[in-house]
Design a protein around this motif. Structure first.
Motif, short mmCIF file in Angstrom:
data_model
loop_
_atom_site.label_atom_id
_atom_site.label_comp_id
_atom_site.label_asym_id
_atom_site.label_seq_id
_atom_site.Cartn_x
_atom_site.Cartn_y
_atom_site.Cartn_z
N MET A 41 149.47 3.53 24.47
CA MET A 41 148.16 2.96 24.79
C MET A 41 148.18 1.47 24.47
SD MET A 41 145.95 2.86 21.68
CE MET A 41 146.47 4.38 20.97
N GLN A 42 148.28 0.64 25.49
CA GLN A 42 148.26 -0.82 25.27
C GLN A 42 146.82 -1.29 25.14
OE1 GLN A 42 150.97 -3.08 25.28
NE2 GLN A 42 152.19 -1.23 25.00
N THR A 43 146.07 -1.00 26.17
CA THR A 43 144.64 -1.34 26.16
C THR A 43 143.85 -0.12 26.65
OG1 THR A 43 144.68 -2.17 28.42
CG2 THR A 43 145.08 -3.78 26.66
N PHE A 44 142.57 -0.11 26.33
CA PHE A 44 141.75 1.04 26.71
C PHE A 44 140.32 0.58 26.97
CE2 PHE A 44 142.13 0.59 22.14
CZ PHE A 44 140.81 0.52 21.72
N ASP A 45 139.55 1.45 27.65
CA ASP A 45 138.17 1.10 28.02
C ASP A 45 137.21 1.29 26.86
OD1 ASP A 45 138.75 0.48 30.60
OD2 ASP A 45 137.95 2.33 31.47
N ALA A 46 136.27 0.36 26.75
CA ALA A 46 135.16 0.51 25.81
C ALA A 46 133.92 -0.13 26.44
CB ALA A 46 135.48 -0.17 24.48
N LEU A 47 132.76 0.35 26.07
CA LEU A 47 131.52 -0.30 26.50
C LEU A 47 131.17 -1.36 25.47
CD1 LEU A 47 129.12 -0.08 28.65
CD2 LEU A 47 127.84 0.74 26.68
N VAL A 48 131.19 -2.62 25.90
CA VAL A 48 130.93 -3.71 24.96
C VAL A 48 129.59 -4.37 25.30
CG1 VAL A 48 131.80 -5.91 24.06
CG2 VAL A 48 133.40 -4.07 24.64
N VAL A 49 128.76 -4.52 24.28
CA VAL A 49 127.49 -5.23 24.45
C VAL A 49 127.68 -6.64 23.90
CG1 VAL A 49 125.01 -5.21 23.93
CG2 VAL A 49 126.26 -3.06 24.10
N GLU A 50 127.37 -7.63 24.75
CA GLU A 50 127.61 -9.04 24.37
C GLU A 50 126.34 -9.86 24.56
OE1 GLU A 50 132.16 -9.67 25.91
OE2 GLU A 50 130.64 -9.16 27.38
N GLU A 51 126.24 -10.92 23.78
CA GLU A 51 125.12 -11.84 23.96
C GLU A 51 125.44 -12.79 25.11
OE1 GLU A 51 123.06 -12.45 19.65
OE2 GLU A 51 125.16 -13.05 19.83
N SER A 52 124.39 -13.13 25.88
CA SER A 52 124.58 -14.13 26.94
C SER A 52 123.31 -14.98 27.01
CB SER A 52 124.80 -13.43 28.28
OG SER A 52 123.56 -13.01 28.80
N GLU A 53 123.32 -15.98 27.86
CA GLU A 53 122.14 -16.85 27.95
C GLU A 53 120.92 -16.09 28.44
OE1 GLU A 53 123.34 -20.08 30.42
OE2 GLU A 53 124.57 -20.97 28.81
N ILE A 54 121.15 -15.01 29.18
CA ILE A 54 120.00 -14.25 29.71
C ILE A 54 119.72 -12.99 28.89
CG2 ILE A 54 120.13 -15.09 32.09
CD1 ILE A 54 121.65 -12.41 32.70
N GLY A 55 120.27 -12.93 27.68
CA GLY A 55 120.04 -11.76 26.82
C GLY A 55 121.30 -10.95 26.65
N LEU A 56 121.13 -9.69 26.21
CA LEU A 56 122.31 -8.85 25.99
C LEU A 56 122.83 -8.30 27.31
CD1 LEU A 56 121.41 -6.69 22.84
CD2 LEU A 56 122.82 -8.73 22.97
#
Ligand SMILES: NC(=O)c1ccc[n+]([C@@H]2O[C@H](COP(=O)([O-])OP(=O)(O)OC[C@H]3O[C@@H](n4cnc5c(N)ncnc54)[C@H](OP(=O)(O)O)[C@@H]3O)[C@@H](O)[C@H]2O)c1
Length: 328
Positions: free
Chosen positions: A1-16
């Motif tokens: 397993m090199q990389t795998f999927d995840a749901l990531v919540v990030e901040e942005s200029e228009i909110g999360l």
């Protein structure tokens, strides 16, 4: 397993913003167990974690998911070995520590419960944090001496996660269950789940409620709180109890002292997050045996990581129904 999927919540200029990202094991927080997540689930708190005003998560980017069931792929702790099936709920998972919305998770060994015999990984997440909380509530009432012969038990927020699992567990144990819901089109589903009576949500929030009402219920499993909890307390039978876990109806409790001092009614607080390991393991054993609902298949729906943000909106609008299992 090199990389795998995840749901990531990030901040942005228009909110999360939430989106699927490729992570590496090195991106995961510290912990003795690396777990391949088979299933996670959605709870109200997960919807808050995805929402800008949720006040659940302090720092972003973040991977939500307050529960998971999966298989240990690496362990540096003597209590667990590669191949062990485990359940993790609460503590910092999905709140201050990357959670279950990811193909892999790394957690402290002290957070993991061995999957009890009698449950599959999927069934463990059909129950999930909601079912664990419902079980803690039902057990609190039983320990208080509220047996099925004492009278009906009221369950509020009955179509939601905590509510629906509580209805099914109480019905299985032989209780008469009064299910309170705000969803007029879900009465038949609640009766099929084992409810014996439907109580509309508005009934529990009358104008000018009396300090003491008719004694209607032996006990209550309440994930709503607020004004309706005050009314429920005034309607509980002598020496009965309400187990309260949630705040869907508000954080205020506009109650009087009378149910406590004139009827010996108890208000029992339920926390699922920091339950000590001995009790945690025992409640999961009960969830796999006498409390395990017969109809787990009909009680849930599966969604992918990509569907989590839309489902979160339904939770926040009070419109989510039943249990939502997340397949990473
Ligand atoms: N203490 C703990 O450890 C713990 C653990 C898990 C959950 N909780 C809390 O328990 C609550 C329920 O969580 P959940 O995951 O089961 O959520 P959920 O699946 O969204 O269920 C909540 C249910 O509450 C009812 N509801 C929604 N809005 C309402 C309102 N404004 N007033 C009254 N009832 C309303 C709805 O059921 P009806 O339409 O059928 O009325 C809804 O389905 C949340 O407050 C959550 O934070 C606490």
């Amino acid at each position: 397993m090199q990389t795998f999927d995840a749901l990531v919540v990030e901040e942005s200029e228009i909110g999360l913003l939430s989106g699927i990202r490729r992570l590496r094991v090195e991106d995961l927080p510290e912990g003795e167990l690396l777990i391949e997540v088979a299933y996670s689930s959605m709870n109200y708190k997960d919807a808050l974690a995805c929402s800008a005003n949720g006040n659940v998560v302090k720092t972003y980017p973040f991977v939500p998911g307050i529960d998971l069931a999966g298989v240990v792929v690496e362990s540096s702790d003597g209590s667990f070995r590669k191949g062990d099936e485990v359940v993790v709920t609460g503590f910092g998972l999905g709140v201050s520590h990357y959670g279950g919305y990811s193909k892999y998770a790394r957690v402290p060994a002290a957070w993991a419960v061995p999957l009890p015999q009698g449950l599959t990984l999927k069934e463990a997440m059909v129950l999930g944090t909601a079912g664990f909380t419902a079980a803690l509530s039902v057990q609190a009432l039983r320990e208080h001496g509220i047996t099925p012969d004492k009278g009906p038990v009221l369950v509020t927020g009955a179509t939601g996660g905590v509510g629906s699992t509580a209805v099914a567990m109480l019905a299985k144990l032989g209780y008469k269950v009064a299910a309170s819901t705000g969803k007029a089109d879900k009465h038949d589903e609640l009766l099929a789940l084992g409810a014996t009576q439907i109580v509309s949500r508005e009934t529990l929030t009358p104008d000018n409620p009396p300090p003491l009402n008719k004694q209607l219920w032996a006990g209550a499993v309440d994930c709503v709180g607020g004004k309706s909890l005050a009314y429920i307390l005034s309607s509980i039978q002598y020496a009965g109890a309400a187990a309260v876990s949630g705040l869907m109806g508000g954080t205020e409790l506009p109650a009087t002292i009378f149910p406590f001092i004139l009827r010996g009614v108890s208000l029992i607080g339920i926390d699922s997050v920091f339950v000590p390991m001995a009790k945690r393991t025992e409640v999961w054993r009960l969830l796999a045996s006498e409390l395990k609902p017969d109809n787990l298949d009909a009680m849930h729906r599966e969604i992918s990581l990509a569907q989590v943000p839309e489902q979160a909106k339904l939770f926040l609008a009070g419109q989510s129904v039943g249990r939502i299992v997340v397949v990473p």
